[in-house]
Design a protein around this motif. Structure first.
Motif, PDB file in Angstrom:
ATOM      1  N   GLU A 174      -3.048  -0.132   1.869  1.00  8.29           N
ATOM      2  CA  GLU A 174      -2.910   0.717   2.676  1.00  8.29           C
ATOM      3  C   GLU A 174      -2.181   2.128   2.455  1.00  8.29           C
ATOM      4  O   GLU A 174      -2.679   3.148   3.140  1.00  8.29           O
ATOM      5  CB  GLU A 174      -2.001   0.171   4.121  1.00  8.29           C
ATOM      6  N   LEU A 178      -3.989   5.727   3.207  1.00  8.59           N
ATOM      7  CA  LEU A 178      -3.330   6.653   3.851  1.00  8.59           C
ATOM      8  C   LEU A 178      -3.113   8.099   2.941  1.00  8.59           C
ATOM      9  O   LEU A 178      -3.432   8.916   3.458  1.00  8.59           O
ATOM     10  CB  LEU A 178      -1.861   6.244   4.297  1.00  8.59           C
ATOM     11  N   LYS A 182      -5.522  10.358   4.288  1.00  2.00           N
ATOM     12  CA  LYS A 182      -4.911  11.193   5.680  1.00  2.00           C
ATOM     13  C   LYS A 182      -3.711  12.104   5.370  1.00  2.00           C
ATOM     14  O   LYS A 182      -3.212  12.601   6.216  1.00  2.00           O
ATOM     15  CB  LYS A 182      -4.451  10.041   6.463  1.00  2.00           C
TER      16      LYS A 182
ATOM     17  N   LYS B 182       0.545   6.931  11.635  1.00  2.00           N
ATOM     18  CA  LYS B 182      -0.836   6.567  10.981  1.00  2.00           C
ATOM     19  C   LYS B 182      -1.091   5.066  10.268  1.00  2.00           C
ATOM     20  O   LYS B 182      -2.262   4.733   9.976  1.00  2.00           O
ATOM     21  CB  LYS B 182      -1.460   7.714  10.374  1.00  2.00           C
ATOM     22  N   SER B 183      -0.049   4.264  10.155  1.00  3.02           N
ATOM     23  CA  SER B 183      -0.084   3.076   9.541  1.00  3.02           C
ATOM     24  C   SER B 183      -0.112   2.001  10.252  1.00  3.02           C
ATOM     25  O   SER B 183       0.253   2.129  11.634  1.00  3.02           O
ATOM     26  CB  SER B 183       1.036   3.046   8.539  1.00  3.02           C
ATOM     27  N   THR B 184      -0.267   0.615   9.769  1.00  2.00           N
ATOM     28  CA  THR B 184      -0.109  -0.708  10.742  1.00  2.00           C
ATOM     29  C   THR B 184       1.113  -0.749  11.094  1.00  2.00           C
ATOM     30  O   THR B 184       1.513  -1.642  11.869  1.00  2.00           O
ATOM     31  CB  THR B 184      -0.724  -1.669   9.724  1.00  2.00           C
ATOM     32  N   LEU B 185       2.152  -0.116  10.407  1.00  2.00           N
ATOM     33  CA  LEU B 185       3.598  -0.103  11.089  1.00  2.00           C
ATOM     34  C   LEU B 185       3.893   0.579  12.219  1.00  2.00           C
ATOM     35  O   LEU B 185       4.677   0.359  13.074  1.00  2.00           O
ATOM     36  CB  LEU B 185       4.661   0.472   9.932  1.00  2.00           C
ATOM     37  N   ARG B 224       7.774  -3.865   9.755  1.00  3.01           N
ATOM     38  CA  ARG B 224       6.554  -4.449  10.327  1.00  3.01           C
ATOM     39  C   ARG B 224       6.648  -6.050  10.662  1.00  3.01           C
ATOM     40  O   ARG B 224       6.761  -6.350  11.627  1.00  3.01           O
ATOM     41  CB  ARG B 224       5.151  -4.309   9.726  1.00  3.01           C
TER      42      ARG B 224
END
Lengths: 309, 309
Positions: A174, A178, A182, B182-185, B224
């Motif tokens: 991830e 990112l 991004k 912007k992350s899954t966190l 997370r």
């Protein structure tokens, strides 16, 4: 496949239902694959768009699976935002007992059970898995091991041969995504360059983070600066970013587990990159296929439920 | 301001023209501020939307600045994607000579000069700055120092009192923003919680990365997992992420520069957070204002150009 899955041999359907993927196998009494389906109807898409039951029913109907055949699922389908929450088992729970904690999904006509994930609440930072515990069950042979499943969220799992004793998750994939797409580094990183893990640039970058994983934080901006100064090509930046992140991941794991051998569950590019990194770090590995390990774990769990002998 | 900037006292206009901000001061013979303007018309907006000359002219017209008054700029306005490229000076170049490498912008009626940035091509990873070199010029007093300017891209700059000898940039602020939004966190991190750098959670997280900056990579997913398991609130996750990243930054800098004192150029929240982190790391600091340092650097550079005595 065009096998006789709707005849006497089919015992149950096994589903590996992850965040963004769906894989279903109709299995026979000894775990043989009689038919299979796969799609991108993962948990997120089902939760937001299609619903879970509709997706499962459509795949089963496409295979003309008998309504009496039960279904055993693992993965994110059992998350809070999934079909129905299957509360986490704790680290230290014998994996042979996982099926005893399975939760029945609200299907009106078919028995559908979802295996729990595993949570780590002590002996390390909090951590969670859903799906990997089934994979570990599938490859467990009574001996202690460290098992790596690299990817978007790389998992390193220590088993004593019966339970998951502890594990850790790193955001390697991830973070790569990112940062390369991004961040302000993005314009200087090639979006799709193929790279091989044996070029001098790649190996030098990996050696730096293998020796000291923290330097990845110092070297990220250097990729941008190197690009602006014409010292680093977008292709080299992509390879370097991958090498820095994978090297740091391996370095952290090496000092956590003190192991000289791991079992690597991977295929394709991940197998190539992590295999090279483990070798560079002086860690031997045996390579297994994650998909068949998960399928075997689902088979063993179904057997524990009495669905097959 | 309503001072007499268009009378005899005004000598030149100084502009700090960054990626996303524009600040202009009309300065007198001894550097006194006679008038000022500020806006969000930074390099990106000017390059993509408004153009550079139009923005500068509008601000000067609003202050009725004489057409004969020259303008000296620093910052991203001199980047390749800026108004005109002002090629980087190298580390080791005396900062008193920066103005000699200034580049004239293509303005039809007014003298507009842009100061170069500084590039590091050896003695460390490649690195670049535009604007901070002018800030260093503004605070340089002939003595060696390490100067910190924290932010989206935190810069740590070593000066021998005359030149920039080496520097490093960390993406701390950008990583915080990428990971928290912007992350899954992201869904488990409060988007806007205020936090103070003296709570036990914050300090414990910072102590972990101060002791070992690499653990930030291991602890990201724990934020997370902690959220999913109900062990970590979104507010605590936000504070912890900040503490982990800032602690790692300070730890890396501490071992790079071996200094027990730094000059911290910051204000507001950054001053509070980095001041607390430096104290926690056992590094004394003196706090200065970045804006007035840059303004003074522009004044000194203009004096070197002979624009004021």
């Amino acid at each position: 496949m065009t096998t006789s899955h709707n005849h006497v041999a089919a015992r149950f359907a096994a589903v590996d239902w992850g965040t963004s993927s769906f894989r279903l196998w109709v299995l026979g009494a000894s775990g043989q694959v009689l038919a299979e389906r796969r799609s991108d109807e993962g948990m997120i898409r089902c939760a937001e768009v299609t619903g879970f039951q509709a997706v499962l029913d459509a795949h089963l109907a496409a295979l003309s699976v008998s309504p009496s055949l039960p279904v055993l699922c693992c993965g994110m389908v059992g998350a809070r935002q999934g079909w129905i929450e299957a509360p986490y088992a704790e680290t230290g729970t014998p994996l042979s007992g996982l099926s005893g904690q399975a939760v029945q999904a609200p299907h009106p006509a078919r028995k559908v059970m979802i295996l729990p994930g595993v949570a780590q609440r002590r002996d390390g930072p909090p951590d969670i898995m859903r799906g990997e515990e089934t994979l570990i069950l599938g490859i467990m042979d009574g001996t202690a091991a460290v098992v790596a499943q690299p990817g978007t969220h790389s998992k390193w799992i220590e088993t004593d041969g019966h339970t998951i004793t502890r594990f850790s998750t790193q955001l390697t994939g991830e973070l790569f995504s990112l940062i390369s797409s991004k961040s302000t580094l993005g314009p200087l990183i090639s979006p799709d360059a193929e790279f091989v893990p044996d070029t001098p640039t790649y190996l030098k970058a990996m050696d730096r983070t293998l020796a000291d994983p923290a330097v990845v934080l110092e070297e990220l901006f250097a990729l941008r600066a190197g690009g602006v100064l014409g010292l680093t090509s977008p292709e080299a930046a992509r390879a370097t970013l991958s090498a820095l992140l994978i090297g740091a991941e391996i370095a952290l794991v090496r000092r956590r587990y003190h192991k000289t051998h791991v079992r690597l569950l991977a295929s394709g590019t991940a197998a190539k990159l992590y295999g090279a990194a483990l070798s560079r770090a002086g860690i031997a590995f045996t390579l297994d296929d994650a998909e068949s390990a998960t399928r075997r774990g689902l088979f063993l769990a179904a057997r524990n439920l009495g669905w097959t002998e």
